[in-house]
Design a protein around this motif. Sequence first.
Motif, mmCIF file in Angstrom:
data_model
loop_
_atom_site.group_PDB
_atom_site.id
_atom_site.type_symbol
_atom_site.label_atom_id
_atom_site.label_comp_id
_atom_site.label_asym_id
_atom_site.label_seq_id
_atom_site.Cartn_x
_atom_site.Cartn_y
_atom_site.Cartn_z
ATOM 1 N N GLY B 140 34.054 23.745 11.212
ATOM 2 C CA GLY B 140 35.430 24.231 11.306
ATOM 3 C C GLY B 140 35.934 24.740 9.972
ATOM 4 N N ASN B 164 37.463 19.893 18.686
ATOM 5 C CA ASN B 164 38.443 20.861 18.218
ATOM 6 C C ASN B 164 38.020 22.291 18.543
ATOM 7 O OD1 ASN B 164 40.332 22.338 16.847
ATOM 8 N ND2 ASN B 164 40.203 21.136 14.955
ATOM 9 N N GLU B 167 41.272 26.452 17.230
ATOM 10 C CA GLU B 167 41.135 27.696 16.468
ATOM 11 C C GLU B 167 42.489 28.388 16.290
ATOM 12 O OE1 GLU B 167 38.502 30.860 17.924
ATOM 13 O OE2 GLU B 167 37.310 30.464 16.144
ATOM 14 N N ASP B 175 34.991 30.322 17.465
ATOM 15 C CA ASP B 175 34.955 29.169 18.375
ATOM 16 C C ASP B 175 35.259 29.609 19.807
ATOM 17 O OD1 ASP B 175 34.378 27.603 16.240
ATOM 18 O OD2 ASP B 175 36.386 26.734 16.036
ATOM 19 N N GLY B 241 45.110 23.414 15.067
ATOM 20 C CA GLY B 241 43.688 23.136 14.898
ATOM 21 C C GLY B 241 43.390 22.262 13.694
ATOM 22 N N ASN B 270 34.479 19.779 15.390
ATOM 23 C CA ASN B 270 34.660 21.166 15.786
ATOM 24 C C ASN B 270 33.656 21.539 16.880
ATOM 25 O OD1 ASN B 270 33.312 24.037 14.991
ATOM 26 N ND2 ASN B 270 35.538 24.134 14.966
ATOM 27 N N THR B 273 30.296 22.581 15.544
ATOM 28 C CA THR B 273 29.490 21.438 15.122
ATOM 29 C C THR B 273 28.776 20.837 16.331
ATOM 30 O OG1 THR B 273 31.288 21.037 13.579
ATOM 31 C CG2 THR B 273 29.567 19.372 13.702
ATOM 32 N N ASN B 351 33.498 30.697 8.571
ATOM 33 C CA ASN B 351 33.793 30.924 9.986
ATOM 34 C C ASN B 351 34.264 32.347 10.233
ATOM 35 O OD1 ASN B 351 36.139 30.528 8.619
ATOM 36 N ND2 ASN B 351 36.946 28.959 9.977
#
Lengths: 340, 565
Positions: B140, B164, B167, B175, B241, B270, B273, B351
Amino acid sequence: MINSPFVRKAASVQSVMLQVLLALVPGIAAYVWFFGAGILVQIAIASAAALAGEAAMLAIRGKPKAIFLTDLSAVVTAWLIALTFPPIAPWWLTVTGTLLAVVVVKQLYGGLGQNPFNPAMAAFCLMIVAYPALMSQWPAAGQLDFKTQLDLIFGGLRQVDAITGATPLDALRTALRAAANPDSQVHGLRAAQLMDGPAFGFLGGKGSEWIALGYLVGGLWLIQRKIITWHIPFAFCAALLVTAGLLWGVRPDAFASPVFHLASGGAMLGAFFILTDPVSGATTPRGKLLFAAGAAILTYVIRTFGAYPDGIAFATLLMNILVPIIDMKTQAPVFGHKKD
Amino acid sequence: MLRKLFKFHGGVKPQTNKERSTTAPIAAVPLPDRLVIPLHQAVGGHPRPLVQPGDRVFKGQRIGGADGNLSSAVHASTSGLVRDVAPAVMPHTSGLTTLSVIIEPDGEDRWGELDKVNYRSTPPDELRDFLRDAGVVGLGGAVFPSYLKLKPGKEGKLKTLVINGAECEPFITCDDMLMRERAGDMLKGILAMRHMLQAEEVLIGIEDNKPQAVAAVQAAIAASGQSGIEAVAIPTRYPAGGAKQLIRVLTGIEVPHGRRSTDFGVQCFNVGTAFSIYEALELGRPLISRLVTVAGNVDAPRNYDVLIGTPMDHLVRLAGPRADTDRYIMGGPMMGVRLPAFDVPVVKATNCILVGSEAMFPAPAPEMPCIRCGECAKACPADLAPFELYWFSRSKNFGKAQEYHLFDCIECGCCSFVCPSHIPLVDYYRFSKSEIWAREREKEAADAARDRFEFKNHRQEREKLEKAEKLAAKAAATREKVAADGATAPAAGSDAAPAAKPAPDAAKRALIEAAMEKARQQKAQAAPRNTEQLSPDVQAEIADIEARREIVAKPAASPLPPQDA
Ligand code: SF4
Ligand code: SF4
C-alpha cells in the motif's frame, strides 16, 4: 521544491472575506431601507480609511501590498465599524476609529492573523470612551433624510440632541430606571408599556429588528457555506436568551424580554459576524461555545447594569483576552484517545 | 447486506481522477535493458547483497538477504547478468543513492527453482520466515515487512482481519484493477493470512467509487464458498485508505498512536499484499513485480504489471507522456513524493507514477498568515489542531508541539489541502518531527558518551583503589616482616592508616555504583518515548516517514533511512 500535497482546494483568505462581506448585504439593505443611505456613505468612508491605513502600514513594515490589500480583511473590519458606529457619526470619527483598528489593533500587532483583539470592537470601545456623546446619538428610523445625514456626517454644527435620541436599548434602560423611581411620571409602568413609544418596533428597536433579521439571514448563509460553524452564534443566542429570560421571568416589570435583547443592538451582528472573527476568537468547538456564552452574559450585564448603549464591544474584548486559555483548556481528544 | 459503518473525523474530497486509468486492462511491460534493484526497499534493516558483479542470476533468485529481525529479502526480477552492485539514485525526493544490484536481462526470463508451501500444514514461524525470504512487504506504500504483522496478538487469535482496498488517493487505481482482474487469487492470499492470524472475520474495505471492484471481490467470495468474509463498500473520502481510518470505519476501533492494532484485535493489510502472499505461498514466487498506475500528464493512463527495478521512464513511455512533462511523483497527489530523476527504478513502494507538469500541479498561491479559521482542524483525520502545531513548529517550540500530539499526525495532507492561507502545513510538521528525532538521537549519543566517560572515570578510580590496596597490602606485608624482624613500632603505626582504608573504600564504591545505576535508570525513564520502546509498526512508520522526508532535514546527513528505527 514543493512537497505533497500537490493539489489543493480552491480556497483563499480573499474568498472567505468576500463571502463575509456578501453575507452582510441583507442587513445593510435593511439598514438603508429603514434609516436611509447615510450608512452607505459611512461604509465607503470606513473602507477607504481602512485600505489607506493598511497600505501605509504594509509599506512601512515592508510587506507585500498586493496580496494583503486584496485579502479584503481590512474591508471586513471597515464594514463592521461602519455598522456598529452611529450612522450619523462625523466622518472624522469613523476615520479615526477605522485607522485605530487597522493601524494599531491589527498591523502593530503583526498584521493579518496576529491581532488578539477584534479590531472593529477595539475601535468601538476606544471611541466610545473618547467621544461618549458622539457615539451615543442614534436617529430613529425614518427620522432623517439623506441630505440631513450627509450634513451631519460632513457638516459643521450638530444640534444633535434635538434630532436624535438614544438607541432603543438605551432608551428602555433609562425608562426602566425611571419607572423604578417613585417620583417619576412613568412609575409603575412595565417594560411592555414603555416599549409602546415610537422608538420601538414589535420586537426591538423600530427598524433595527429588520436589520437584525438581515444579519441572521446572512449569518445562516455563512454557516451553510461553512465559513463559520454553528457554535458561536448558537451559544451566544442561547446564553443571551437564558440570561435575559431568567431575570425577565423573575421580574418582567424591571427587565427587558429576552427576545428584545436578541433583536436589539448588535446582538445578531455580534453573534454571526463579530464573535466569529476567527483570528481573535476561540477555535475549538467547546471553546467556541464557552467563548460565545461568556460574551452573551457579559453583553447582558453591560447592557442592563452599565452605562453604555450596547455591551457587545466590551464583551467581545473581554472574551478575547480569555481566548488563549479557553483554547488551551478545550483541546479535543485526538484519534485513539477518545472515550466513547 | 448492510453493515454498520463508523465515521472518522475530518477528511477531504479531492477530485479522484481515477476513471481514465481504469478503462484498459492491466498491461505487461517489455523487458528493459537493465534493472536497478535497490537492496533497501522495505522498512527496516538494510539487506546484505548476496551476489557479485559477473554473477548470473535466475528470475526470483534472492540477491539481498534479510538482515536482522526487521528486514526483508530482495530478489532478481528477471534472469540475467549482474553488472554491478553499486550505489544508485533511489526513488526519493532527496536524490540520495542506495546500494543497488544492476542486472542486465538475458531476455529468457527464466525462473529458478520455486518452493511452494502448504500453509495449512506448516508451523506459523516457518511461514513467517518463508515470507520474509520471499520479500513480501506491504504494497500500500508503507512497505513494512508483512511477516512481522502476521502474528496474532496476545490471545493467539484475532477478531478482525481488515483488508485495505479503499485506495483513497486520487489518480491511483492499481488496487482497483487488481481486485477487478485478480480477485480470486487475492482471496487465496487473504485466506492464508486469515489462517496465520486465526482471524474470526475478514472485512475487505473498498471505497464506493469502485463498484466493479466490489462486485468482483463479492463474486470471488461467493465462488470460494467461504463464510465470515465480506467486501464492504465504504464512503469515498480521503484518507479512508489510511490503515487507522479504515479500521475505524469498518470496526469502530481507534488504534491510538504507538499501539499495536493486534492489541485491539485487528490487523490490516493491503489487497496487493494479499495477492503477493498468494504468489509466494501457492506459486513459490517471491515478490519481484507489482502493479503500478501510470497517470497524470500522459495520453493513456493505465495500470501495468511491472518488474521491480524497471526504470520509471521506460514504463512511462508506454503511456505516452505529454511534451510539457517536468516531473514524476511516486504515489498520489496527496502524499506522494516528487522524484529527483526520470530513470529511478520502480520499487516495492511504487504504487503509482504520477506524471506531472507545471500546468497540472501548479505551485500554490503565496503563503499567507494563518487566520485561525479552523478549516485544517475540521479536515484533520487524526483530530489534531493543525494550526496550533503550525504555530509551535514555526516557533520551534517542539515541546508544545509534542504536547499537542505532533506525532499522531499521519501526514495525510488534508490540512494543507484546505488551508485558505495556502500554508504548507505538512512541511512544518515534517520539519518538526525530523528536528525532534535528530535532537533525541544527539541526546542519546551524548548520554552514551557521558556514560562511557563516567565508566572510564569509575574504572580509573577503581584501578587507583586497587593499586592503593596492593600498596597497602605490600606495606602491611612489609610491616609484618619488619615486625617479625623486630624493627621499631612507630614506623608501623604511620603505615596503619592506608592499610585500614580498603574496607570503607569498597563500601563507597558500591554506593557509587548503585547511585550510577540508579541515575542511568532514571535517565532511561525520563527520556521522551518517541523513538524508544515503540512497537515495530510505529518504528516502521517513523522510518518510513523519515525516508520520505530527508529534503526538509539535512539532505546529506545520512545516505539511508535510519537503521536504528
Ligand atoms: S486552515 Fe490555514 S489559515 Fe485556517 S487555521 Fe488552519 S492553518 Fe490557519
Ligand atoms: S497532515 Fe497531520 S495535521 Fe494535517 S490533516 Fe493530516 S494528520 Fe492532521
